[in-house]
Design a protein around this motif. Sequence first.
Motif, PDB file in Angstrom:
ATOM      1  N   PHE A  30       0.834  -1.165   0.017  1.00 12.57           N
ATOM      2  CA  PHE A  30      -0.083  -0.021   0.089  1.00 12.57           C
ATOM      3  C   PHE A  30       1.044   1.243   0.001  1.00 12.57           C
ATOM      4  N   GLU A  31       0.990   2.083  -1.076  1.00 12.12           N
ATOM      5  CA  GLU A  31       1.941   3.094  -1.225  1.00 12.12           C
ATOM      6  C   GLU A  31       1.573   4.303  -0.060  1.00 12.12           C
ATOM      7  N   GLN A  32       0.125   4.471   0.205  1.00 12.66           N
ATOM      8  CA  GLN A  32      -0.010   5.315   1.369  1.00 12.66           C
ATOM      9  C   GLN A  32      -0.637   4.658   2.392  1.00 12.66           C
ATOM     10  N   ILE A  33      -0.453   5.029   3.726  1.00 18.83           N
ATOM     11  CA  ILE A  33      -1.130   4.187   4.611  1.00 18.83           C
ATOM     12  C   ILE A  33      -2.674   4.302   4.466  1.00 18.83           C
ATOM     13  N   PRO A  34      -3.191   3.057   4.478  1.00 17.90           N
ATOM     14  CA  PRO A  34      -4.911   3.380   4.137  1.00 17.90           C
ATOM     15  C   PRO A  34      -5.433   4.012   5.122  1.00 17.90           C
ATOM     16  N   THR A  35      -6.623   4.636   4.720  1.00 13.13           N
ATOM     17  CA  THR A  35      -7.806   5.409   5.654  1.00 13.13           C
ATOM     18  C   THR A  35      -9.120   4.915   5.556  1.00 13.13           C
ATOM     19  N   VAL A  36      -9.212   4.086   4.724  1.00 11.72           N
ATOM     20  CA  VAL A  36     -10.405   3.463   4.419  1.00 11.72           C
ATOM     21  C   VAL A  36     -10.452   1.908   4.598  1.00 11.72           C
TER      22      VAL A  36
END
Length: 373
Positions: free
Chosen positions: A306-312
């Motif tokens: 995941f390139e960015q820390i998931p938020t959903v």
Amino acid sequence: MTSEIQTYSLSLSDKAPLVSNTFIFKGDEGNPLLAPRGVWSINGKLIVADTGQNRVFIWHSIPQSTFMPPDVVLGQLETTDTGRNAGHGVSANTLQYPSGVWSDGQKLIVADAWNHRVLIWHTFPRVNGQAADVVVGQPDFDHNQPNVQGIGTSPTAQSLNWPYGVFSDGTRLWVADTGNRRILYFETIPQQSFQKANGVIGKPTFEERDYENHEPIWPYSVRVAPNGQMAVVDTQYYRTLLWHNWQKAFSNPADVIIGQPDFESNGQNQFSLFPKHNSLSWVYDSFFYQNGLLVADTGNSRLLWFEQIPTVNSPWADNLIGQEKFTIGSENANTRYGTDKQLYWPFSLCITNRTLLVADTGNHRIIIFQLNQ
């Protein structure tokens, strides 16, 4: 031996490979690894929990060939022995199913899972069979029953039951107390044996083991990012629980669920016959890197990036390692023996600088390769 593990995105063409310059390491040629479930690297050292043979191996430098004898062997009185607790009673220098490992190059911490304890060396081990300095979870080095008094005993702030994961930021210590379905938190790395934890994550009190769906069901690994996020892989519910601030985990459920759409869902691959870009199966580890997160989707024999820390909840992975596409989940899917481009139940991850190390447990090896970003 040099062998690259291919990486693919959903369409196989719109994502660059995550890794390169990969090679496979199998330990000592005369006494190779068996089902290693823990790997760590710091200051050029390599530490491997040789779980299937009840040992921890230490190499003072990262191996550059397929086989290399270790510099230090912990857990056995004789370096080639493999028995549980060295074939004798439990002690300060024996191991039984070691799993998670952590070190800052000065201290070493090992989750000695089937002895229901965590061992701490405050001076980095330099000799074979070196005894640990501190034991967490047991009153002394001679005890090894779950929750001290045995099966069926309620947990306390001092006891452990199948602890599989450990993590520290160099000051604090988190222990994945898997069998008690919780994370124990210590404000400082314990200096004395049988030290009480300062906090518990996943339970309202230290004495409870029953669970609700919003709590960790079978927490196997815990990781804390430099900027405060916490990831707990929750194996039994096929998910990774993510808090944006680890300090809020004592009182709040996870902010994000990776692998499931909500707290009530618990399907393997979300009740699908095949994996997807947002599903998990028997997840056992994760690791924060740059602004993203790498998850060991062990049951699908792949790593999800995941390139960015998931938020959903149930986020889509951006890339993967170990499979040709997101809908394949078989171990060693394309090669019969898995010696080239496949994974077989990867259990543990470690990233240092741009080097990724993977305990490829089912293939009895460590994979070491360079990240391309």
